[in-house]
Design an enzyme around this catalytic site. Structure first.
Site, PDB file in Angstrom:
ATOM      1  N   LEU A  82       0.818  -1.227   0.000  1.00  0.00           N
ATOM      2  CA  LEU A  82       0.000   0.000   0.000  1.00  0.00           C
ATOM      3  C   LEU A  82       0.845   1.267   0.000  1.00  0.00           C
ATOM      4  O   LEU A  82       1.895   1.329   0.635  1.00  0.00           O
ATOM      5  CB  LEU A  82      -0.933  -0.031   1.218  1.00  0.00           C
ATOM      6  CG  LEU A  82      -1.831  -1.272   1.304  1.00  0.00           C
ATOM      7  CD1 LEU A  82      -2.720  -1.215   2.546  1.00  0.00           C
ATOM      8  CD2 LEU A  82      -2.685  -1.438   0.054  1.00  0.00           C
ATOM      9  N   HIS A  83       0.381   2.267  -0.743  1.00  0.00           N
ATOM     10  CA  HIS A  83       1.085   3.545  -0.846  1.00  0.00           C
ATOM     11  C   HIS A  83       0.053   4.668  -0.854  1.00  0.00           C
ATOM     12  O   HIS A  83      -1.149   4.423  -0.637  1.00  0.00           O
ATOM     13  CB  HIS A  83       1.964   3.568  -2.113  1.00  0.00           C
ATOM     14  CG  HIS A  83       1.217   3.189  -3.360  1.00  0.00           C
ATOM     15  ND1 HIS A  83       0.212   3.954  -3.892  1.00  0.00           N
ATOM     16  CD2 HIS A  83       1.307   2.106  -4.168  1.00  0.00           C
ATOM     17  CE1 HIS A  83      -0.268   3.389  -4.978  1.00  0.00           C
ATOM     18  NE2 HIS A  83       0.373   2.246  -5.167  1.00  0.00           N
ATOM     19  N   HIS A 118      -3.257   4.305  -2.565  1.00  0.00           N
ATOM     20  CA  HIS A 118      -4.281   3.561  -1.812  1.00  0.00           C
ATOM     21  C   HIS A 118      -4.874   4.437  -0.705  1.00  0.00           C
ATOM     22  O   HIS A 118      -6.064   4.339  -0.398  1.00  0.00           O
ATOM     23  CB  HIS A 118      -3.671   2.291  -1.197  1.00  0.00           C
ATOM     24  CG  HIS A 118      -3.179   1.311  -2.216  1.00  0.00           C
ATOM     25  ND1 HIS A 118      -1.841   1.086  -2.448  1.00  0.00           N
ATOM     26  CD2 HIS A 118      -3.856   0.509  -3.078  1.00  0.00           C
ATOM     27  CE1 HIS A 118      -1.709   0.177  -3.403  1.00  0.00           C
ATOM     28  NE2 HIS A 118      -2.908  -0.174  -3.810  1.00  0.00           N
ATOM     29  N   GLY A 154      -8.605   3.253  -8.716  1.00  0.00           N
ATOM     30  CA  GLY A 154      -7.800   4.386  -9.177  1.00  0.00           C
ATOM     31  C   GLY A 154      -7.924   4.604 -10.678  1.00  0.00           C
ATOM     32  O   GLY A 154      -8.072   3.656 -11.450  1.00  0.00           O
ATOM     33  N   LYS A 191      -5.557   5.571 -12.540  1.00  0.00           N
ATOM     34  CA  LYS A 191      -4.330   5.149 -13.237  1.00  0.00           C
ATOM     35  C   LYS A 191      -4.600   3.883 -14.037  1.00  0.00           C
ATOM     36  O   LYS A 191      -4.122   3.727 -15.144  1.00  0.00           O
ATOM     37  CB  LYS A 191      -3.198   4.896 -12.236  1.00  0.00           C
ATOM     38  CG  LYS A 191      -1.912   4.448 -12.928  1.00  0.00           C
ATOM     39  CD  LYS A 191      -0.748   4.436 -11.994  1.00  0.00           C
ATOM     40  CE  LYS A 191      -0.751   3.242 -11.087  1.00  0.00           C
ATOM     41  NZ  LYS A 191      -0.450   1.963 -11.776  1.00  0.00           N
ATOM     42  N   GLN A 233      -8.822  -1.135 -16.447  1.00  0.00           N
ATOM     43  CA  GLN A 233      -9.441  -1.934 -15.374  1.00  0.00           C
ATOM     44  C   GLN A 233     -10.736  -1.270 -14.910  1.00  0.00           C
ATOM     45  O   GLN A 233     -11.773  -1.922 -14.739  1.00  0.00           O
ATOM     46  CB  GLN A 233      -8.447  -2.060 -14.212  1.00  0.00           C
ATOM     47  CG  GLN A 233      -9.043  -2.614 -12.937  1.00  0.00           C
ATOM     48  CD  GLN A 233      -7.986  -2.878 -11.885  1.00  0.00           C
ATOM     49  OE1 GLN A 233      -7.290  -3.861 -11.964  1.00  0.00           O
ATOM     50  NE2 GLN A 233      -7.874  -2.012 -10.894  1.00  0.00           N
ATOM     51  N   SER A 293       2.924   0.313  -6.778  1.00  0.00           N
ATOM     52  CA  SER A 293       3.732  -0.574  -5.932  1.00  0.00           C
ATOM     53  C   SER A 293       4.982  -1.007  -6.677  1.00  0.00           C
ATOM     54  O   SER A 293       5.997  -1.340  -6.076  1.00  0.00           O
ATOM     55  CB  SER A 293       2.909  -1.808  -5.563  1.00  0.00           C
ATOM     56  OG  SER A 293       1.665  -1.391  -5.064  1.00  0.00           O
ATOM     57  N   ARG A 294       4.920  -1.000  -8.016  1.00  0.00           N
ATOM     58  CA  ARG A 294       6.061  -1.438  -8.815  1.00  0.00           C
ATOM     59  C   ARG A 294       7.207  -0.415  -8.805  1.00  0.00           C
ATOM     60  O   ARG A 294       8.332  -0.757  -9.167  1.00  0.00           O
ATOM     61  CB  ARG A 294       5.646  -1.685 -10.266  1.00  0.00           C
ATOM     62  CG  ARG A 294       4.729  -2.877 -10.422  1.00  0.00           C
ATOM     63  CD  ARG A 294       4.193  -2.951 -11.837  1.00  0.00           C
ATOM     64  NE  ARG A 294       3.008  -3.782 -11.894  1.00  0.00           N
ATOM     65  CZ  ARG A 294       3.008  -5.084 -12.072  1.00  0.00           C
ATOM     66  NH1 ARG A 294       4.139  -5.713 -12.230  1.00  0.00           N
ATOM     67  NH2 ARG A 294       1.888  -5.759 -12.103  1.00  0.00           N
TER      68      ARG A 294
HETATM   69  O1  PAF Z   1      -5.794  -2.705  -9.119  1.00  0.00           O
HETATM   70  C1  PAF Z   1      -5.531  -3.622  -8.326  1.00  0.00           C
HETATM   71  O2  PAF Z   1      -4.855  -3.426  -7.322  1.00  0.00           O
HETATM   72  C2  PAF Z   1      -6.034  -5.026  -8.624  1.00  0.00           C
HETATM   73  O3  PAF Z   1      -6.095  -5.268  -9.993  1.00  0.00           O
HETATM   74  C3  PAF Z   1      -7.380  -5.347  -7.946  1.00  0.00           C
HETATM   75  C4  PAF Z   1      -8.480  -4.432  -8.436  1.00  0.00           C
HETATM   76  C5  PAF Z   1      -7.222  -5.217  -6.455  1.00  0.00           C
HETATM   77  C6  PAF Z   1      -7.786  -6.779  -8.261  1.00  0.00           C
HETATM   78  O4  PAF Z   1      -6.863  -7.699  -7.768  1.00  0.00           O
END
Ligand code: PAF
Length: 287
Positions: A33-34, A37, A147, A149, A153, A186-187
């Site tokens: 987490l950063h 988040h 997010g 970013k 997704q 996180s990367r």
């Molecule tokens: O964006 C993320 O951190 C992941 O893809 C998620 C939505 C938690 C699903 O594992």
């Protein structure tokens, strides 16, 4: 703050919260987490009395086993982070809890998945979709936070929520950036100093393309070519994709007359980072 590893225990806890008419906000995460988040948690706390953060490195969304193996994991520091940010409950299931048997059910949105990251990461968004759908079933939140970013997704989760009639409001939260503009991820922790410097240039090049669009340049191919050249001039950068797309359908943009997304995925060493900037040219509804 409560911590749950078992679905049945989390459900029992949430049932009592719902009986007291408390609104539930869900922040799904892969951990590590950063501040990005933190922004999701903050938005969730503003709108809900109960905030659940899930921390689960979801194996089904990693197309590269090495990436899964090296993904940063530090549960104790994530727990402390959640405690500091006023989270009500952390859900930290094991792999066996989430996938007791290999999942034979698939959830996919091919129209939104075949471009951008989906084209290069087979199975990735199906993995995200099944995991997020499971979390929606388990937690049954009022709102879920994602997010901007991860624009693709977000578009896919919005579509799944609509298509499967989940009674959940999807809330998007703007990208949080380091002081030099690098999108938090996180990367980022995996970058060496030279890669870190080059990675910071990515957002500047994307912003430059956004400025060109905003200033009236409508040659989309010209802007894209220039953007590719700029990114390629960074020594440590290797482009995965650079695209200008319709922000909703994610199809390549053909005209500057709607909400557009300038999106890129770039490798810095072995570390793949994504970022995007948007511009909205949709005509305002005058009715
Ligand atoms: O964006 C993320 O951190 C992941 O893809 C998620 C939505 C938690 C699903 O594992």
């Amino acid at each position: 703050m409560r911590t749950f590893e078992k679905i049945c225990d989390l459900r029992a806890f949430l049932k009592s919260q719902k009986r007291s008419d408390l609104r539930i906000g869900l922040v799904p995460t892969l951990g590590a987490l950063h501040w990005g988040h933190a922004a999701l948690i903050k938005a969730a706390r503003r709108q809900n009395e109960t905030v659940v953060v899930s921390i689960f490195v979801n194996p089904t969304q990693f197309d590269d086993p090495e990436d899964f193996k090296t993904y940063p994991r530090d549960f104790q520091s994530d727990l402390a982070f959640c405690e500091r940010h006023g989270v009500t409950a952390v859900f930290h299931p094991s792999e066996a809890e989430m996938y007791p048997t290999p999942s034979k059910t698939r959830i996919s949105v091919p129209e939104l998945t075949r471009h951008l990251c989906g084209a290069k990461r087979p199975g990735h968004f199906e993995g995200v979709a099944i995991l997020v759908s499971k979390l929606f079933h388990i937690v049954q939140p009022d709102c879920a936070y994602f997010g901007e970013k991860d624009a693709q997704q977000l578009a896919i989760i919005r579509r799944i929520t609509r298509d499967l009639r989940f009674p959940i409001t999807i809330v998007s939260v703007p990208t949080v950036r380091e002081t030099d503009g690098l999108a938090m991820s996180s990367r980022n922790a995996l970058l060496n100093p030279e890669q870190r410097r080059a990675a910071a240039a990515l957002n500047r090049h994307l912003q430059n393309a956004q400025q060109l669009l905003k200033s009236g340049e409508n040659g989309l191919e010209k802007i894209k070519t220039q953007l590719i050249q700029r990114i390629q001039s960074e020594s440590a950068a290797e482009i995965d994709y650079v695209e200008i797309v319709d922000a909703e359908t994610l199809q390549p943009a053909t005209a500057v007359d709607r909400a557009l997304l300038i999106a890129a995925a770039v490798y810095f060493g072995g570390v793949r980072l994504i970022d995007n900037f948007s511009c909205n040219f949709a005509k305002k509804d005058e009715s």
